[in-house]
Design a protein around this motif. Structure first.
Motif, short mmCIF file in Angstrom:
data_model
loop_
_atom_site.label_atom_id
_atom_site.label_comp_id
_atom_site.label_asym_id
_atom_site.label_seq_id
_atom_site.Cartn_x
_atom_site.Cartn_y
_atom_site.Cartn_z
N LYS A 27 -74.46 78.09 113.84
CA LYS A 27 -73.55 77.18 114.56
C LYS A 27 -72.49 77.90 115.39
N SER A 28 -72.15 79.11 115.03
CA SER A 28 -71.07 79.82 115.71
C SER A 28 -71.42 80.11 117.17
N GLU A 29 -70.49 79.86 118.04
CA GLU A 29 -70.68 80.12 119.47
C GLU A 29 -70.98 81.59 119.73
N GLN B 180 -78.83 81.18 96.21
CA GLN B 180 -79.64 80.44 97.18
C GLN B 180 -78.79 79.59 98.13
N ALA B 181 -77.92 78.75 97.57
CA ALA B 181 -77.10 77.87 98.40
C ALA B 181 -76.13 78.68 99.27
N LYS C 169 -64.46 82.63 108.81
CA LYS C 169 -64.63 82.36 110.25
C LYS C 169 -65.66 83.32 110.83
N PHE C 170 -66.61 82.75 111.55
CA PHE C 170 -67.67 83.53 112.17
C PHE C 170 -67.48 83.53 113.68
N GLY C 171 -66.26 83.91 114.11
CA GLY C 171 -65.90 83.90 115.52
C GLY C 171 -66.01 85.27 116.16
N ILE D 186 -76.13 81.38 106.59
CA ILE D 186 -77.06 81.34 107.72
C ILE D 186 -76.77 80.12 108.60
N GLU D 187 -76.46 78.99 107.99
CA GLU D 187 -76.12 77.79 108.77
C GLU D 187 -74.88 78.02 109.62
#
Length: 113
Positions: A96-98, A84-85, A13-15, A91-92
């Motif tokens: 996207k994280s608020e 790589q993936a 989680k990137f919150g 990064i994606e």
């Protein structure tokens, strides 16, 4: 974000908790003012393909989740799939994280100039 490693599903989680932790780890004091450099430092290092930062970012994003991922799990994943993936996926998620999107997208725009 989810990764399956050795038949175990790990969540990331990137919150706000992520943001708070990276700012705590990557801050400096200048003239009595605390500069929070967390997201900027992480995205800069990820764009430079720094695997250590990739692992640290994933470990922080998994801090509040169960099961908790270990370095050995990340090493196994990288040895199986490469980096790589994984760099692209992280990064994606940051884009996207608020809590990180505005800064990350701005930095990515400036990197393209």
């Amino acid at each position: 974000m989810e990764l399956t490693i050795n038949d175990k599903l790990f969540n990331f989680k990137f919150g706000y908790g992520f943001l708070k932790e990276v700012n705590q780890r990557y801050s400096v004091e200048r003239g009595g003012m605390k500069l929070k450099l967390g997201v900027g430092a992480i995205i800069s290092n990820l764009l430079l393909s720094d695997v250590d930062t990739l692992f640290e970012t994933l470990l922080i994003a998994n801090l509040t989740e169960k099961p908790r991922i270990q370095i050995k799990d990340l090493e196994a994943y990288v040895e199986e799939t490469g980096t790589q993936a994984l760099f692209e996926a992280v990064i994606e998620e940051l884009k996207k994280s608020e809590y990180t999107a505005m800064m990350v997208n701005k930095m990515l725009e400036e990197a393209e100039l």
